[in-house]
Design a protein around this motif. Structure first.
Motif, PDB file in Angstrom:
ATOM      1  N   MET A   1       3.152 -26.090  -3.470  1.00 62.13           N
ATOM      2  CA  MET A   1       3.192 -26.485  -2.068  1.00 62.13           C
ATOM      3  C   MET A   1       1.793 -26.591  -1.455  1.00 62.13           C
ATOM      4  SD  MET A   1       6.389 -26.773  -1.601  1.00 62.13           S
ATOM      5  CE  MET A   1       7.898 -26.263  -2.348  1.00 62.13           C
ATOM      6  N   ALA A   2       0.783 -26.557  -2.292  1.00 58.82           N
ATOM      7  CA  ALA A   2      -0.595 -26.561  -1.808  1.00 58.82           C
ATOM      8  C   ALA A   2      -0.943 -27.814  -1.015  1.00 58.82           C
ATOM      9  CB  ALA A   2      -1.566 -26.416  -2.982  1.00 58.82           C
ATOM     10  N   PHE A   3      -0.268 -28.933  -1.277  1.00 56.67           N
ATOM     11  CA  PHE A   3      -0.615 -30.191  -0.613  1.00 56.67           C
ATOM     12  C   PHE A   3      -0.051 -30.276   0.803  1.00 56.67           C
ATOM     13  CE2 PHE A   3      -1.149 -31.253  -5.066  1.00 56.67           C
ATOM     14  CZ  PHE A   3      -2.295 -32.024  -5.058  1.00 56.67           C
ATOM     15  N   ALA A   4       1.022 -29.543   1.082  1.00 54.26           N
ATOM     16  CA  ALA A   4       1.728 -29.658   2.358  1.00 54.26           C
ATOM     17  C   ALA A   4       0.816 -29.321   3.536  1.00 54.26           C
ATOM     18  CB  ALA A   4       2.959 -28.757   2.363  1.00 54.26           C
ATOM     19  N   GLY A   5       0.942 -30.116   4.602  1.00 54.87           N
ATOM     20  CA  GLY A   5       0.193 -29.878   5.827  1.00 54.87           C
ATOM     21  C   GLY A   5      -0.376 -31.156   6.406  1.00 54.87           C
ATOM     22  N   ARG A   6      -1.201 -30.971   7.433  1.00 60.77           N
ATOM     23  CA  ARG A   6      -1.912 -32.092   8.083  1.00 60.77           C
ATOM     24  C   ARG A   6      -3.383 -31.974   7.737  1.00 60.77           C
ATOM     25  NH1 ARG A   6      -0.013 -34.941  12.657  1.00 60.77           N
ATOM     26  NH2 ARG A   6      -2.079 -34.785  13.572  1.00 60.77           N
ATOM     27  N   TRP A   7      -3.962 -33.087   7.353  1.00 64.35           N
ATOM     28  CA  TRP A   7      -5.353 -33.133   6.910  1.00 64.35           C
ATOM     29  C   TRP A   7      -6.093 -34.225   7.670  1.00 64.35           C
ATOM     30  CZ3 TRP A   7      -6.369 -29.533   3.086  1.00 64.35           C
ATOM     31  CH2 TRP A   7      -5.267 -28.997   2.435  1.00 64.35           C
ATOM     32  N   GLU A   8      -7.364 -33.978   7.985  1.00 69.01           N
ATOM     33  CA  GLU A   8      -8.179 -34.977   8.687  1.00 69.01           C
ATOM     34  C   GLU A   8      -9.433 -35.276   7.860  1.00 69.01           C
ATOM     35  OE1 GLU A   8      -9.736 -35.658  13.172  1.00 69.01           O
ATOM     36  OE2 GLU A   8     -10.313 -33.760  12.262  1.00 69.01           O
ATOM     37  N   THR A   9      -9.729 -36.559   7.716  1.00 71.33           N
ATOM     38  CA  THR A   9     -10.892 -36.982   6.952  1.00 71.33           C
ATOM     39  C   THR A   9     -12.169 -36.359   7.501  1.00 71.33           C
ATOM     40  OG1 THR A   9      -9.865 -39.120   6.491  1.00 71.33           O
ATOM     41  CG2 THR A   9     -12.244 -38.982   6.172  1.00 71.33           C
ATOM     42  N   GLU A  10     -12.950 -35.777   6.600  1.00 72.13           N
ATOM     43  CA  GLU A  10     -14.279 -35.250   6.943  1.00 72.13           C
ATOM     44  C   GLU A  10     -15.367 -36.192   6.438  1.00 72.13           C
ATOM     45  OE1 GLU A  10     -14.576 -30.519   7.152  1.00 72.13           O
ATOM     46  OE2 GLU A  10     -14.212 -31.253   5.139  1.00 72.13           O
ATOM     47  N   THR A  11     -15.277 -36.578   5.163  1.00 69.67           N
ATOM     48  CA  THR A  11     -16.305 -37.429   4.574  1.00 69.67           C
ATOM     49  C   THR A  11     -15.670 -38.458   3.637  1.00 69.67           C
ATOM     50  OG1 THR A  11     -16.634 -35.977   2.659  1.00 69.67           O
ATOM     51  CG2 THR A  11     -18.029 -35.564   4.579  1.00 69.67           C
ATOM     52  N   GLN A  12     -16.385 -39.565   3.466  1.00 66.68           N
ATOM     53  CA  GLN A  12     -16.026 -40.590   2.490  1.00 66.68           C
ATOM     54  C   GLN A  12     -17.301 -41.006   1.775  1.00 66.68           C
ATOM     55  OE1 GLN A  12     -12.429 -43.235   3.815  1.00 66.68           O
ATOM     56  NE2 GLN A  12     -14.088 -43.606   5.219  1.00 66.68           N
ATOM     57  N   GLU A  13     -17.232 -41.062   0.461  1.00 62.10           N
ATOM     58  CA  GLU A  13     -18.368 -41.519  -0.334  1.00 62.10           C
ATOM     59  C   GLU A  13     -17.926 -42.730  -1.131  1.00 62.10           C
ATOM     60  OE1 GLU A  13     -19.580 -38.221  -2.829  1.00 62.10           O
ATOM     61  OE2 GLU A  13     -19.158 -36.817  -1.205  1.00 62.10           O
ATOM     62  N   GLY A  14     -18.736 -43.794  -1.139  1.00 61.74           N
ATOM     63  CA  GLY A  14     -18.442 -44.990  -1.914  1.00 61.74           C
ATOM     64  C   GLY A  14     -17.442 -45.923  -1.264  1.00 61.74           C
ATOM     65  N   TYR A  15     -17.199 -45.746   0.027  1.00 61.48           N
ATOM     66  CA  TYR A  15     -16.174 -46.506   0.751  1.00 61.48           C
ATOM     67  C   TYR A  15     -16.395 -48.014   0.670  1.00 61.48           C
ATOM     68  CZ  TYR A  15     -13.592 -48.409   4.728  1.00 61.48           C
ATOM     69  OH  TYR A  15     -12.784 -49.179   5.521  1.00 61.48           O
ATOM     70  N   ASP A  16     -17.558 -48.483   1.105  1.00 63.30           N
ATOM     71  CA  ASP A  16     -17.804 -49.930   1.178  1.00 63.30           C
ATOM     72  C   ASP A  16     -17.671 -50.609  -0.189  1.00 63.30           C
ATOM     73  OD1 ASP A  16     -19.432 -50.985   3.979  1.00 63.30           O
ATOM     74  OD2 ASP A  16     -19.110 -48.844   3.695  1.00 63.30           O
ATOM     75  N   GLU A  17     -18.343 -50.056  -1.173  1.00 61.60           N
ATOM     76  CA  GLU A  17     -18.343 -50.664  -2.503  1.00 61.60           C
ATOM     77  C   GLU A  17     -16.927 -50.690  -3.091  1.00 61.60           C
ATOM     78  OE1 GLU A  17     -20.840 -50.349  -6.698  1.00 61.60           O
ATOM     79  OE2 GLU A  17     -20.949 -48.684  -5.279  1.00 61.60           O
ATOM     80  N   PHE A  18     -16.182 -49.612  -2.917  1.00 62.02           N
ATOM     81  CA  PHE A  18     -14.818 -49.540  -3.442  1.00 62.02           C
ATOM     82  C   PHE A  18     -13.923 -50.569  -2.758  1.00 62.02           C
ATOM     83  CE2 PHE A  18     -10.472 -47.988  -3.404  1.00 62.02           C
ATOM     84  CZ  PHE A  18     -10.248 -47.763  -4.751  1.00 62.02           C
ATOM     85  N   CYS A  19     -13.958 -50.611  -1.427  1.00 60.83           N
ATOM     86  CA  CYS A  19     -13.104 -51.536  -0.680  1.00 60.83           C
ATOM     87  C   CYS A  19     -13.408 -52.988  -1.037  1.00 60.83           C
ATOM     88  CB  CYS A  19     -13.245 -51.300   0.822  1.00 60.83           C
ATOM     89  SG  CYS A  19     -12.497 -49.748   1.382  1.00 60.83           S
ATOM     90  N   LYS A  20     -14.677 -53.320  -1.164  1.00 66.88           N
ATOM     91  CA  LYS A  20     -15.050 -54.688  -1.560  1.00 66.88           C
ATOM     92  C   LYS A  20     -14.504 -55.018  -2.940  1.00 66.88           C
ATOM     93  CE  LYS A  20     -19.113 -55.048   1.303  1.00 66.88           C
ATOM     94  NZ  LYS A  20     -20.557 -55.103   1.429  1.00 66.88           N
ATOM     95  N   LEU A  21     -14.617 -54.083  -3.865  1.00 67.49           N
ATOM     96  CA  LEU A  21     -14.175 -54.309  -5.233  1.00 67.49           C
ATOM     97  C   LEU A  21     -12.672 -54.567  -5.319  1.00 67.49           C
ATOM     98  CD1 LEU A  21     -15.036 -54.398  -8.235  1.00 67.49           C
ATOM     99  CD2 LEU A  21     -14.442 -51.989  -8.350  1.00 67.49           C
ATOM    100  N   ILE A  22     -11.871 -53.869  -4.498  1.00 63.33           N
ATOM    101  CA  ILE A  22     -10.418 -54.067  -4.566  1.00 63.33           C
ATOM    102  C   ILE A  22      -9.926 -55.178  -3.640  1.00 63.33           C
ATOM    103  CG2 ILE A  22      -9.996 -51.719  -5.390  1.00 63.33           C
ATOM    104  CD1 ILE A  22      -8.840 -51.098  -2.586  1.00 63.33           C
TER     105      ILE A  22
END
Length: 127
Positions: free
Chosen positions: A1-22
């Motif tokens: 049950m470790a995944f259960a809950g509400r989570w908020e993004t703190e950091t993203q690494e590699g966002y632009d390059e990944f999104c462009k690639l897909i």
């Protein structure tokens, strides 16, 4: 049950390059770069509901059972059939263009998406 809950993004690494690639359009990449995405996860045994809520109030919800094929929607809005597996306490799913591994580490939700050699790593804190 470790995944259960509400989570908020703190950091993203590699966002632009990944999104462009897909294949995500530049205007969508620009809008989403600094989003603080809220991820709501409910878990009952092997059954999950995983919802990502964007600041625009757009929502993407995927429900799945570990090891069983299901319908999954990507962040780009595409739908496909896939199977989420549990490997060493990590949720693993292969999307049409990339593989995603989600885990809880140090009290954080870590989502790592890999396409070819490009990696997007999103870290979220529990709220």
């Amino acid at each position: 049950m470790a995944f259960a809950g509400r989570w908020e993004t703190e950091t993203q690494e590699g966002y632009d390059e990944f999104c462009k690639l897909i294949g995500i359009p530049d205007d969508i990449i620009e809008k989403g770069r600094d989003y603080k995405i809220i991820t709501e996860i409910t878990q009952s045994g092997d059954n999950f509901s995983w919802t990502q809520i964007y600041p625009t109030d757009a929502r993407v919800t995927n429900t799945f059972t570990i090891g069983k094929e299901c319908d999954i929607q990507t962040i780009g809005g595409k739908k496909f059939k896939g199977t989420v597996n549990m490997e060493g306490g990590k949720l693993v799913v292969t999307f049409p263009n990339y593989k995603q591994v989600s885990e809880i580490s140090g009290g954080k939700l870590i989502e790592t998406s890999t396409a070819a050699s490009v990696v997007l790593k999103r870290t979220s804190k529990k709220i």
